[in-house]
Scaffold this active site. Structure first.
Site, PDB file in Angstrom:
ATOM      1  N   ARG A 189      27.880   4.534  51.748  1.00  0.00           N
ATOM      2  CA  ARG A 189      28.774   3.571  51.714  1.00  0.00           C
ATOM      3  C   ARG A 189      30.311   4.557  52.937  1.00  0.00           C
ATOM      4  NH1 ARG A 189      30.712   2.815  45.718  1.00  0.00           N
ATOM      5  NH2 ARG A 189      28.608   3.715  46.019  1.00  0.00           N
ATOM      6  N   ARG A 249      13.861   2.208  46.651  1.00  0.00           N
ATOM      7  CA  ARG A 249      14.658   2.058  48.179  1.00  0.00           C
ATOM      8  C   ARG A 249      13.736   2.393  48.758  1.00  0.00           C
ATOM      9  NH1 ARG A 249      20.161   5.551  47.558  1.00  0.00           N
ATOM     10  NH2 ARG A 249      21.247   4.778  45.676  1.00  0.00           N
ATOM     11  N   ASP A 308      27.271   9.657  44.208  1.00  0.00           N
ATOM     12  CA  ASP A 308      27.223   8.586  44.621  1.00  0.00           C
ATOM     13  C   ASP A 308      28.028   8.980  45.803  1.00  0.00           C
ATOM     14  OD1 ASP A 308      26.225   6.489  45.004  1.00  0.00           O
ATOM     15  OD2 ASP A 308      27.047   5.957  43.155  1.00  0.00           O
ATOM     16  N   GLY A 309      27.551   7.747  46.427  1.00  0.00           N
ATOM     17  CA  GLY A 309      28.523   7.051  48.075  1.00  0.00           C
ATOM     18  C   GLY A 309      27.827   7.339  49.067  1.00  0.00           C
ATOM     19  N   ASN A 322      15.941   5.724  41.954  1.00  0.00           N
ATOM     20  CA  ASN A 322      16.159   5.809  43.392  1.00  0.00           C
ATOM     21  C   ASN A 322      14.621   5.645  44.275  1.00  0.00           C
ATOM     22  OD1 ASN A 322      18.333   8.311  43.336  1.00  0.00           O
ATOM     23  ND2 ASN A 322      18.790   6.032  43.823  1.00  0.00           N
ATOM     24  N   GLU A 324      33.900  13.922  28.905  1.00  0.00           N
ATOM     25  CA  GLU A 324      35.003  13.578  29.769  1.00  0.00           C
ATOM     26  C   GLU A 324      34.680  13.318  30.078  1.00  0.00           C
ATOM     27  OE1 GLU A 324      37.639  13.697  27.626  1.00  0.00           O
ATOM     28  OE2 GLU A 324      37.159  14.910  26.034  1.00  0.00           O
ATOM     29  N   SER A 373      17.306   9.902  41.515  1.00  0.00           N
ATOM     30  CA  SER A 373      17.324   9.287  40.600  1.00  0.00           C
ATOM     31  C   SER A 373      15.122   8.797  40.057  1.00  0.00           C
ATOM     32  CB  SER A 373      18.372   8.384  39.638  1.00  0.00           C
ATOM     33  OG  SER A 373      17.627   7.125  40.221  1.00  0.00           O
TER      34      SER A 373
HETATM   35  C1  IPE Z   1      22.609   7.391  41.251  1.00  0.00           C
HETATM   36  O1  IPE Z   1      23.398   6.644  41.743  1.00  0.00           O
HETATM   37  C2  IPE Z   1      22.035   8.158  41.146  1.00  0.00           C
HETATM   38  C3  IPE Z   1      22.137   9.309  41.610  1.00  0.00           C
HETATM   39  C4  IPE Z   1      23.195   9.871  42.578  1.00  0.00           C
HETATM   40  C5  IPE Z   1      21.220  10.659  42.451  1.00  0.00           C
HETATM   41  P1  IPE Z   1      22.930   5.172  42.784  1.00  0.00           P
HETATM   42  O2  IPE Z   1      23.401   5.159  43.327  1.00  0.00           O
HETATM   43  O3  IPE Z   1      21.198   5.441  42.417  1.00  0.00           O
HETATM   44  O4  IPE Z   1      23.390   4.418  41.467  1.00  0.00           O
HETATM   45  P2  IPE Z   1      23.096   2.666  40.761  1.00  0.00           P
HETATM   46  O5  IPE Z   1      22.090   2.012  41.699  1.00  0.00           O
HETATM   47  O6  IPE Z   1      24.455   2.521  41.719  1.00  0.00           O
HETATM   48  O7  IPE Z   1      23.577   2.733  39.681  1.00  0.00           O
HETATM   49  C1  IPE Z   2      24.312   9.083  46.389  1.00  0.00           C
HETATM   50  O1  IPE Z   2      24.358   7.917  47.309  1.00  0.00           O
HETATM   51  C2  IPE Z   2      23.125   9.732  46.813  1.00  0.00           C
HETATM   52  C3  IPE Z   2      21.662   9.536  46.057  1.00  0.00           C
HETATM   53  C4  IPE Z   2      21.767   8.011  44.799  1.00  0.00           C
HETATM   54  C5  IPE Z   2      20.514   9.963  46.749  1.00  0.00           C
HETATM   55  P1  IPE Z   2      23.954   6.949  47.553  1.00  0.00           P
HETATM   56  O2  IPE Z   2      22.526   6.724  48.567  1.00  0.00           O
HETATM   57  O3  IPE Z   2      23.856   5.648  46.342  1.00  0.00           O
HETATM   58  O4  IPE Z   2      25.421   6.221  48.199  1.00  0.00           O
HETATM   59  P2  IPE Z   2      25.112   4.100  48.154  1.00  0.00           P
HETATM   60  O5  IPE Z   2      25.705   4.210  46.886  1.00  0.00           O
HETATM   61  O6  IPE Z   2      24.955   3.350  48.886  1.00  0.00           O
HETATM   62  O7  IPE Z   2      27.844   4.991  48.947  1.00  0.00           O
HETATM   63 MG    MG Z   3      24.839   4.402  45.271  1.00  0.00          MG
END
Ligand code: IPE
Ligand code: IPE
Ligand code: MG
Length: 236
Positions: free
Chosen positions: A19, A66, A15-16, A63, A200, A60
């Site tokens: 950002r 989006r 994740d991230g 997702n 963990e 997910s």
């Molecule tokens: C979790 O991240 C799914 C993946 C990393 C593929 P998200 O960014 O979709 O999760 P939420 O929406 O912050 O819970």
């Molecule tokens: C994780 O990064 C990748 C996927 C969920 C596919 P994000 O796209 O969720 O990045 P943030 O959380 O918006 O920073």
């Molecule tokens: Mg995310």
């Protein structure tokens, strides 16, 4: 550089990416591309550490909500990854398995997934599970359905905690030992709900595109220090 007791199964919520891009005033898609770029090294580091199973959360079931251009970018990156990494996976002993309902993907992507899985069946150094259109709740429901198909007319009382795992998409693999989430959120987001029952949990603020071998090593070192009691008393 195998550690004495490496986790047998590491699962990562990558994740991230968004950002990471935002901090640099770049489109989110650039963050996703950068994030896909760190996967290869991470898989290699897991092999070096002696970790036999790695599961990466790539997309997910939620997702899909989006914007469609972001979804398309993610699908495109997944396709490219499979195409680009085929040779590497074969030479490095990576067995690929996709966890999730792939029937919603474009036919070409479904075909690429099937080819990649079929071409990486040799005895592996590591099994790389890519969770795509994956949800922990989906996995549990499809497991019940798979069980029913295998046992038409059977009574559900035949399902037990011990035999249920063989119907999940992770059949034959050990439960998750170490669950890592990058990007600073403290949640599971519908990842491996059943399989992570005694994992963990390691949370880091590091954004996924910045997660490198050193960061992985930190998580594994932290893991080595955990007292895993599984409900029993400590043996330490
Ligand atoms: C979790 O991240 C799914 C993946 C990393 C593929 P998200 O960014 O979709 O999760 P939420 O929406 O912050 O819970
Ligand atoms: C994780 O990064 C990748 C996927 C969920 C596919 P994000 O796209 O969720 O990045 P943030 O959380 O918006 O920073
Ligand atoms: Mg995310």
């Amino acid at each position: 550089m195998h550690t004495t007791h490496p986790p047998q199964h590491i699962a990562i919520i990558m994740d991230g990416n968004g950002r990471w891009a935002k901090q640099r005033h770049l489109p989110r898609t650039v963050g996703h591309a950068k994030g896909a770029g760190v996967v290869h090294d991470l898989v290699r580091s897991c092999v070096d550490l002696g970790v036999p199973h790695l599961t990466l959360y790539a997309f997910s079931t939620e997702n899909w909500q989006r914007p469609s251009d972001e979804v398309s970018t993610l699908m495109g990156l997944f396709f490219q990854y499979l195409e680009k990494e085929m040779t590497n996976m074969r030479t490095e002993g990576v067995r690929l398995k996709v966890l999730g309902d792939i029937s919603r993907f474009a036919p070409e992507l479904q075909q690429r997934i099937r080819d990649a899985e079929a071409d990486t069946l040799n005895p592996p150094n590591i099994t790389l599970n890519v969770a795509a259109n994956y949800g922990g709740r989906w996995d549990i429901v499809q497991a019940v359905q798979a069980w029913q198909q295998a046992h038409p007319g059977a009574d559900a009382s035949e399902l037990t905690v011990d035999n249920f795992g063989q119907y999940l998409s992770t059949a034959g693999m050990p439960d998750v030992d170490l669950l890592i989430r990058t990007g600073g959120e403290y949640r599971i987001s519908n990842f491996l709900l059943w399989q992570a029952a005694y994992a963990e949990l390691y949370f880091t603020d590091t954004l996924w595109p910045d997660f490198d071998t050193q960061e992985l090593q930190k998580a594994v070192t932290w893991f080595a220090d955990r007292d895993r009691r599984f409900g029993k008393l400590s043996t330490r």
